[in-house]
Design a protein around this motif. Structure first.
Motif, PDB file in Angstrom:
ATOM      1  N   GLN A 236       0.779  -1.404   0.068  1.00 31.29           N
ATOM      2  CA  GLN A 236      -0.025  -0.454  -0.035  1.00 31.29           C
ATOM      3  C   GLN A 236       0.709   1.002  -0.231  1.00 31.29           C
ATOM      4  N   PHE A 237       1.860   1.118   0.973  1.00 30.09           N
ATOM      5  CA  PHE A 237       2.933   1.962   0.841  1.00 30.09           C
ATOM      6  C   PHE A 237       3.906   2.363  -0.615  1.00 30.09           C
ATOM      7  N   LEU A 238       3.739   1.395  -1.399  1.00 27.96           N
ATOM      8  CA  LEU A 238       4.020   1.662  -2.245  1.00 27.96           C
ATOM      9  C   LEU A 238       3.751   1.844  -3.473  1.00 27.96           C
ATOM     10  N   LYS A 239       2.232   1.705  -3.146  1.00 26.57           N
ATOM     11  CA  LYS A 239       0.943   1.938  -4.460  1.00 26.57           C
ATOM     12  C   LYS A 239       1.285   3.787  -4.154  1.00 26.57           C
ATOM     13  N   ARG A 240       1.062   4.129  -2.929  1.00 27.31           N
ATOM     14  CA  ARG A 240       0.549   5.378  -3.084  1.00 27.31           C
ATOM     15  C   ARG A 240       1.858   6.292  -3.231  1.00 27.31           C
ATOM     16  N   THR A 241       3.252   5.912  -2.803  1.00 23.47           N
ATOM     17  CA  THR A 241       4.547   6.271  -3.572  1.00 23.47           C
ATOM     18  C   THR A 241       4.017   6.930  -4.522  1.00 23.47           C
ATOM     19  N   ASN A 242       3.952   5.078  -5.402  1.00 27.08           N
ATOM     20  CA  ASN A 242       3.568   5.051  -7.125  1.00 27.08           C
ATOM     21  C   ASN A 242       3.227   6.430  -7.065  1.00 27.08           C
ATOM     22  N   LYS A 246       4.085   9.411  -9.670  1.00 28.46           N
ATOM     23  CA  LYS A 246       3.293   9.978 -11.187  1.00 28.46           C
ATOM     24  C   LYS A 246       2.870  11.072 -11.072  1.00 28.46           C
ATOM     25  N   ALA A 247       2.027  11.392  -9.976  1.00 24.79           N
ATOM     26  CA  ALA A 247       0.952  13.159 -10.136  1.00 24.79           C
ATOM     27  C   ALA A 247       2.556  13.966 -10.181  1.00 24.79           C
TER      28      ALA A 247
END
Length: 257
Positions: A236-242, A246-247
């Motif tokens: 989840q942390f990596l997804k949020r960081t990604n 990206k943004a």
């Protein structure tokens, strides 16, 4: 020496043969008894496997009394300093004598409480006396038949003695086997006790190993659950960081256009 007991074998009246008080040697006694052809009485119960003595041979030069004494030896005993001898009766027998012999045999069997079945020394002794009396009665009429009956009696005694020895040997063998079985039973019971104790010890060890295995499984399940949660949080942390990167990247690229 007390006088011999009553017997079913018919005897004449006892005769006094010596009044000497001196102790006589066996040799002098044998010489004194030789003219009367006295033989020592046979024991009532023969020993196991007796040595079969030679039956007296018929000598027609002898008197009927001498032949009868050779087949059925007289009995001898002492009373104080007197020596008595009693020879077998040579009187002929009638049917009444045979009937009386049968009645006397039944009476003595009842009086001495002889067993009707099984091994009974009393019954054997009485029937042996009765058979000797029948031999006497037959010998008085025909010495040849008496001698043949004597051979039959000796063979029967030898056979009974052999069976008695075999019975005693089998009893001793059975006792030894019983003792051996008892000893083997005690050893088996002791071995069973040792195996039961060993089984209980193994069951205790098995229970301990099962409990240890269950504890390890619970710890591993908890650790795996924690690792799964940690791994899910990292994802989840990596997804949020990604998403954030990206943004940011899109924000940087957009003004240039």
């Amino acid at each position: 020496m007390i006088p011999p007991p009553d017997s079913l074998l018919k005897y004449d009246n006892p005769v006094l043969i010596s009044k000497n008080t001196e102790r006589k040697s066996p040799k002098s006694r044998a010489l004194r008894a030789e003219p009367l052809q006295v033989a020592p009485p046979s024991p009532p119960t023969p020993p196991p496997f007796p040595i079969k003595a030679k039956n007296p041979q018929l000598d027609f030069s002898k008197t009927p009394e001498e032949m009868l004494n050779a087949i059925l030896p007289p009995r001898e005993w002492t009373e104080g300093a007197q020596v008595w001898i009693q020879q077998v009766s040579s009187a002929p027998s009638t049917r009444a004598d045979v009937t009386h012999l049968q009645e006397e045999l039944d009476l003595r069997l009842q009086q001495r409480q002889a067993r009707e079945t099984g091994i009974c020394p009393v019954r054997r002794e009485l029937y042996s006396q009765c058979f000797d009396e029948l031999i006497r009665q037959v010998t008085v009429n025909c010495a040849e038949r008496g001698l043949l009956l004597l051979r039959v009696r000796d063979e029967i005694r030898m056979t009974v003695a052999a069976y008695q020895t075999l019975y005693e040997s089998s009893v001793a063998f059975g006792v030894r086997k019983a003792l051996s079985a008892e000893q083997g039973k005690a050893d088996a019971e002791r071995r069973i006790g040792e195996l039961e104790q060993e089984r209980r010890e193994l069951e205790r060890q098995l229970s301990e190993q099962k409990a240890r295995c269950e504890a390890i499984e619970r710890r591993e399940a908890e650790r795996r659950q924690l690792e799964d949660i940690k791994h899910a949080e990292e994802i989840q942390f990596l997804k949020r960081t990604n998403q954030q990167l990206k943004a940011q990247l899109e924000g940087i690229i957009a003004p240039k256009k």
